[in-house]
Design an enzyme around this catalytic site. Sequence first.
Site, short mmCIF file in Angstrom:
data_model
loop_
_atom_site.label_atom_id
_atom_site.label_comp_id
_atom_site.label_asym_id
_atom_site.label_seq_id
_atom_site.Cartn_x
_atom_site.Cartn_y
_atom_site.Cartn_z
N HIS A 31 0.80 -1.23 0.00
CA HIS A 31 0.00 0.00 0.00
C HIS A 31 0.83 1.27 0.00
CE1 HIS A 31 -3.93 -1.94 0.92
NE2 HIS A 31 -3.16 -2.85 1.50
N LYS A 88 0.61 14.32 1.64
CA LYS A 88 -0.74 14.63 1.17
C LYS A 88 -0.94 16.14 0.95
CE LYS A 88 -2.71 10.61 3.62
NZ LYS A 88 -3.32 9.74 2.60
N THR A 143 -8.69 6.47 -1.74
CA THR A 143 -10.01 5.87 -1.98
C THR A 143 -11.11 6.90 -1.73
OG1 THR A 143 -9.81 4.99 0.27
CG2 THR A 143 -9.45 3.45 -1.54
N LYS A 160 -14.95 8.13 -3.46
CA LYS A 160 -16.19 8.40 -2.71
C LYS A 160 -16.76 9.77 -3.08
CE LYS A 160 -14.20 5.53 0.87
NZ LYS A 160 -13.36 5.49 2.08
N LYS A 183 -8.64 13.74 5.29
CA LYS A 183 -7.80 12.53 5.24
C LYS A 183 -6.76 12.69 6.33
CE LYS A 183 -6.85 13.67 0.82
NZ LYS A 183 -6.85 12.64 -0.21
N ARG A 184 -6.00 11.63 6.63
CA ARG A 184 -4.93 11.79 7.62
C ARG A 184 -4.02 12.94 7.23
NH1 ARG A 184 -4.48 7.87 11.86
NH2 ARG A 184 -2.50 8.90 12.24
C1 26Y Z 1 4.11 0.48 9.48
C2 26Y Z 1 2.82 0.85 10.09
C3 26Y Z 1 3.02 1.80 11.24
C4 26Y Z 1 1.79 1.33 9.14
C5 26Y Z 1 0.51 1.50 9.62
C6 26Y Z 1 -0.49 1.92 8.78
C7 26Y Z 1 2.05 1.56 7.80
C8 26Y Z 1 1.04 1.97 6.97
C9 26Y Z 1 -0.24 2.15 7.46
C10 26Y Z 1 -1.35 2.58 6.62
C11 26Y Z 1 -1.22 2.77 5.34
C12 26Y Z 1 -2.34 3.22 4.51
O1 26Y Z 1 -3.43 3.52 4.99
N1 26Y Z 1 -2.12 3.29 3.21
C13 26Y Z 1 -3.14 3.72 2.28
O2 26Y Z 1 -3.79 2.56 1.77
C14 26Y Z 1 -4.89 2.92 0.97
C15 26Y Z 1 -5.60 1.63 0.56
O3 26Y Z 1 -4.83 0.93 -0.35
C16 26Y Z 1 -4.44 3.72 -0.23
O4 26Y Z 1 -5.57 4.14 -0.93
C17 26Y Z 1 -3.64 4.95 0.22
O5 26Y Z 1 -3.11 5.62 -0.90
C18 26Y Z 1 -2.52 4.52 1.15
O6 26Y Z 1 -1.84 5.64 1.67
#
Ligand code: 26Y
Length: 825
Positions: free
Chosen positions: A363, A562, A667, A671, A556-557
């Site tokens: 991701h 971003k 995503t 929406k 968003k976060r």
């Molecule tokens: C390593 C750990 C602390 C960690 C925790 C959460 C690493 C990443 C994440 C979360 C990542 C995340 O939310 N990524 C998002 O995933 C979405 C679904 O695929 C994408 O649409 C988005 O672009 C991406 O930032």
Amino acid sequence: AWLKNQASAFKDKEGFEHEVVRHVETTLARSLYNCDEVAAYSATALAFRDRLILEWNRTQQRQTFTDSKRVYYLSLEFLMGRALDNAMLNVKQKDLARDGLADLGFRIEDVIQQEHDAALGNGGLGRLAACFLDSLASLNFPAWGYGLRYRYGIFKQEIIDGYQVEVPDYWLDFNPWEFPRHDVTVDIQFYGSVQKKTDEAGKPVFHWDAGETVKAVAYDVPIPGYDTPTTNNLRLWSSKAASGEFDFQKFNSGDYESSVADQQRAETISAVLYPNDNLDRGKELRLKQQYFWVAASLYDIVRRFKKTKRSWKEFPQQVAIQLNDTHPTLAIVELQRILIDLEGLEWNEAWDIVVNTFGYTNHTVLPEALEKWSVPLIQHLLPRHLQIIYDINLYFLQKVEREFPDEHELLREVSIIEESQPKMVRMAYLAIVGSHKVNGVAELHSDLIKTTIFKDFVRIFGPDKFTNVTNGITPRRWLHQANPRLSELIASKTGGHDFLKDLKKLNQLEHYVEDKEFRKEWAEIKYANKVRLAKHIKASTGVTVNPASLFDVQVKRIHEYKRQQMNIFGAIHRYLTLKDLSPEERQKQLPRVSIFGGKAAPGYWMAKQIIHLINSVGSVVNNDKDIGDLLKVVFLEDYNVSKAEIIIPASDLSEHISTAGTEASGTSNMKFVLNGGLIIGTCDGANIEITREIGEPNIFLFGNLAEDVEALRHDHRYGKSNPLDPKLVRVFEEIEKGTFGNPQDFAGMISAVREHGDYYLVSDDFSSYIEAHAEVDKAYRDQEGWITKSITSVAGMGFFSSDRCIHEYAEEIWNVEPLKADQAG
Ligand code: 26Y
């Protein structure tokens, strides 16, 4: 048709009311005369829950009876939001419930709002998992989600004096949607040492002598599909002391403190969701969470497989496990351990089974989000697993050496072990080596991983191991539930609600683009949604906004990539431009509301600074008599799934403005467009595919391309960049003059751009960003043209259903088929 005589249906509203009253009076032990909205919610939820349980049990029996291949979706995050509204809509009984609750003296909207969000996730990755569960059930796939039952979900955000303050999210007080399975437990081991012995045949066997045991207890959550009896299961694990309560031996011997401490240490494992999104911090407790969850889930999966009495080599024909990012990568090692240490399989035979079982979804390409665990930490916590990781790496590097002799650099580069001080295990590399398919989440992203971070693995394993599955969203929650009026209008033109199961049907809306009545209703619905959001803004921030303004939203976060900072710099520029005008000229400008929302990770200092600047700009702009309605800047506190359901349908324009190549997919972009909003965005993530589907005239694209990013960063590092746009210089000067409060508070945001290499290329994209906003203003003045763009865009959004996405996973990665209710035999 099943809905007519389903087990999960109420016959009529009286039948529903009867159940609500029964739950109020018996389950909740209250009288109808002191039934408040909370009690009305509880009883309504219990009434629907009773119905769901019947289909849930039948679904599980059907899947067991037919012995079908199952999908297991392993995710540390499931950002579910509320369940009641969704449950009522899925069984098509919300209208009946509305009438029944009205008879009892309640408005259904007020009742629904009593529910606490299930917020077991940070952002996109967790919400994607929730959309996938909805699609898996709606499409009748035999599928389970596995996650952790955090006692505290993502923190609640309060804004105090313009700053983010984190408040714990204790959400389990009353949760009718979970079922504790005190009989489904697994003992999970940690620490200790490994003994090597030899069996009678002289073969080495390894015995892990663990130092600590913790109990995993299953909690099950029913996942109803839309317009189908299929009700799948989400199993969440909760940690408990292995000895049950506290250790009685210690307790009786007077060692109260340490017996209670043991209990607390065990319960700490599932206590809290880590609030970092796209940032790896390498904390021991997080690794403990990962192994605890993975080991419990695999034990459960293997136990279920063993009941079928099949041979091990059939495992991948019965089981597909999808890894939602690298967080569950230890599952690969754990399955190999089970097969070789506990089941006595040979390494190669076991490894074939493992690789054919797992798929890995990446991701992110952000280096700071790629998980690495230190070798000493794994050695300490999971000594046997570290040995297996080393063996996996050894066989893998031997293969690389055979196929690429003389490329010694390559071995170091692709090694699962990074030769740093201390050594680190690269979890993404382990996930690639241990899976049969690796996928990215949008076309650009999947191309990028193949050409950058994983390019060597494409050479080693060939290109077919890598694929793309562009993300999608569930139209049930993100259209039907969040925007009921728009859903009804669409249904009236496309032949009923079938589009909710076959989103491509939206393309029929093209025939109505010129239909006057339809356009009028379309615009009225957007306006009504804006009025609703305006009320929410007033209630939560005290700011009055005019619903006739252009609502410009970025929720968003908060993250530098971003680029909320670029958005607020742009708003400051707009403010200064308005101030420059004569009062007469000013009144000709288009009124705007800049709406922000999103949480910052508690330790992310720059993200918190961005929130503070947005709020500081808001308090100046919103109180400036010269400006009035022409510009408002609001920050909505505690953005979450249920707030998104109010905000998204009310947006005219939303911002998806990440530095090109950094947002894997996004995503919420899908929406917003699905709800008739337009996008201003960069050529990044799924924005590119959205453009292709809806047409270039319907999106406001700007900025540098992903292919240019490296060179631009290089220029910044060597002082070769173009001088800053004077508009941006003026924004910085205004901040530094103290117009928005103490400039020291915002110095970091400015110096990141001006002095520290502008890693996210704000200065490179600022001019074209401002120009794109000018285009937006121009387009919005032409309301008829805007409505045309809005309708045309929605008509083109069929591709972005998570149903399409799940079909692609099922075909390309899982090799599983749906199981309909009438296939039970
Ligand atoms: C390593 C750990 C602390 C960690 C925790 C959460 C690493 C990443 C994440 C979360 C990542 C995340 O939310 N990524 C998002 O995933 C979405 C679904 O695929 C994408 O649409 C988005 O672009 C991406 O930032």
